[in-house]
Design an enzyme around this catalytic site. Structure first.
Site, short mmCIF file in Angstrom:
data_model
loop_
_atom_site.label_atom_id
_atom_site.label_comp_id
_atom_site.label_asym_id
_atom_site.label_seq_id
_atom_site.Cartn_x
_atom_site.Cartn_y
_atom_site.Cartn_z
N ASP A 35 0.82 -1.21 0.00
CA ASP A 35 0.00 0.00 0.00
C ASP A 35 0.85 1.26 0.00
O ASP A 35 2.05 1.21 0.28
CB ASP A 35 -0.86 0.02 1.27
CG ASP A 35 -2.09 -0.86 1.13
OD1 ASP A 35 -2.36 -1.30 0.01
OD2 ASP A 35 -2.76 -1.08 2.14
N LYS A 86 -3.21 3.48 -2.52
CA LYS A 86 -4.44 4.26 -2.70
C LYS A 86 -4.23 5.63 -2.10
O LYS A 86 -3.75 5.74 -0.98
CB LYS A 86 -5.61 3.59 -1.99
CG LYS A 86 -6.01 2.31 -2.63
CD LYS A 86 -7.11 1.67 -1.86
CE LYS A 86 -6.52 0.56 -1.04
NZ LYS A 86 -7.39 -0.27 -0.32
N MET A 124 -8.00 8.71 9.55
CA MET A 124 -8.57 9.20 8.28
C MET A 124 -9.53 10.37 8.54
O MET A 124 -10.57 10.48 7.88
CB MET A 124 -9.34 8.07 7.56
CG MET A 124 -8.50 6.89 7.20
SD MET A 124 -9.47 5.47 6.66
CE MET A 124 -10.04 4.81 8.21
C1 LIG Z 1 -6.64 3.37 6.00
S1 LIG Z 1 -6.11 3.85 7.61
C2 LIG Z 1 -4.98 2.55 7.92
C3 LIG Z 1 -4.65 2.38 9.38
C4 LIG Z 1 -3.61 1.32 9.61
N1 LIG Z 1 -4.11 0.01 9.25
C5 LIG Z 1 -3.14 1.31 11.06
O1 LIG Z 1 -3.38 0.32 11.76
O2 LIG Z 1 -2.51 2.28 11.47
C6 LIG Z 1 -5.07 5.21 7.25
C7 LIG Z 1 -5.03 6.21 8.37
O3 LIG Z 1 -4.18 5.75 9.42
C8 LIG Z 1 -3.56 6.86 10.06
N2 LIG Z 1 -2.11 6.68 9.95
C9 LIG Z 1 -1.46 5.64 9.41
N3 LIG Z 1 -0.12 5.81 9.53
C10 LIG Z 1 0.08 6.98 10.14
C11 LIG Z 1 1.23 7.72 10.54
N4 LIG Z 1 2.46 7.26 10.30
N5 LIG Z 1 1.06 8.91 11.15
C12 LIG Z 1 -0.18 9.39 11.39
N6 LIG Z 1 -1.30 8.74 11.03
C13 LIG Z 1 -1.18 7.55 10.43
C14 LIG Z 1 -4.06 8.11 9.35
O4 LIG Z 1 -5.18 8.60 10.03
C15 LIG Z 1 -4.45 7.56 8.00
O5 LIG Z 1 -5.41 8.39 7.38
#
Ligand SMILES: C[S@@+](CC[C@H](N)C(=O)[O-])C[C@H]1O[C@@H](n2cnc3c(N)ncnc32)[C@H](O)[C@@H]1O
Length: 267
Positions: free
Chosen positions: A40, A62, A176
């Site tokens: 991803d 995405k 998100m």
């Molecule tokens: C589709 S979700 C996936 C979440 C992922 N599976 C997890 O467990 O962290 C994507 C969201 O995760 C958050 N996110 C993921 N990585 C991040 C990071 N390094 N810093 C801040 N927010 C993060 C943000 O809110 C982003 O919009």
């Protein structure tokens, strides 16, 4: 030949929020055993650099509101690769089972009789908690934590259990959420949280370019809608944010001057 037949298998792997040291040993082993990696957009370059040379990489990344490879095509791709005998590492940001659609992919693969195994990842909430030192629960400040999506399927209006979420002793972690944060802040205040309820905003958590901002619900509600952000953004809402220590706070205030965060929150 794998599994005594010509069929391959799929490893559903959590890559964590970015810092490669947050990868589990199991995840690393699976990445090293795979012969193709399907990844991803949120998987950091530092993690992709751990894929052995010669292993095929397929980017199905995405972007918000833009899906170069739709989910059903990703499902088909994983199934086809495994049916051709490939050992597939499906690498996802954070944890595949937290807002990661890992269970949807697993269901499709299992229906096709393809073996699936999992390696959990550090979810963004945990990564950001560790990088900032802000706990998700803390005696006297937060008795529970809830992970909440700030985005709905096909951009439908957000219909969350606002009454259930608006509790001063619950930490809310919004994934998100940047496009709907004004709305979320407004609903939480309308359902009882005070306008000075603290919020920690973290962009690119655990990565070398991590940025932070401490603010409060009232301020968030008055900001313009955010169109572009320089990376993934997480909102931690709750009294635990007050535990960001002096050093972290000073650092955060300095980071607040960063142009990309002004863009995020000051329009
Ligand atoms: C589709 S979700 C996936 C979440 C992922 N599976 C997890 O467990 O962290 C994507 C969201 O995760 C958050 N996110 C993921 N990585 C991040 C990071 N390094 N810093 C801040 N927010 C993060 C943000 O809110 C982003 O919009």
């Amino acid at each position: 030949m794998l599994n005594g037949s010509n069929q391959g298998e799929v490893f559903l792997i959590g890559a964590g929020p970015g810092d490669p040291e947050l990868l589990t040993l199991k995840a690393l082993r699976m990445i090293q055993e795979a012969d193709v990696v399907v990844h991803d957009r949120l998987v950091s370059k530092a993690i992709l650099d751990l894929i052995p040379d010669g292993v095929e990489r397929i980017d199905v990344g995405k972007k918000p509101n833009h899906h170069p490879v739709p989910q059903h095509k990703i499902n088909t791709l994983l199934k086809d690769l495994a049916e051709r005998g490939r050992r597939v590492a499906r690498l996802k940001g954070g944890d595949p089972m937290v807002f990661g659609r890992g269970s949807e992919e697993a269901a499709v693969l299992r229906d096709a009789g393809i073996p699936v195994s999992f390696a959990p990842g550090i979810t963004a909430a945990q990564g950001v908690s560790a990088s900032t030192g802000v706990p998700l629960t803390h005696r006297g400040l937060a008795t529970s934590v809830r992970f909440v999506t700030g985005h709905c399927r096909a951009d439908m209006p957000l219909d969350l259990d606002w009454d259930g979420l608006a509790h001063v002793d619950t930490t809310l972690v919004v994934y998100m959420g940047h496009a709907n944060m004004q709305h979320i802040a407004g609903e939480l205040m309308q359902h009882g949280l005070p306008s000075d309820h603290p919020v920690l905003v973290v962009v690119n958590g655990t990565r070398p370019n991590e940025s932070r901002l401490v603010t409060h619900l009232g301020a968030l509600q008055t900001k313009r809608a955010v169109i572009a952000v320089p990376g993934p953004v997480l909102f931690i809402i709750g009294r635990v944010v007050s535990l960001l220590d002096g050093e972290g706070r000073a650092e955060t205030n300095a980071i607040l001057q960063a142009p990309e965060l002004r863009q995020v929150l000051h329009g």
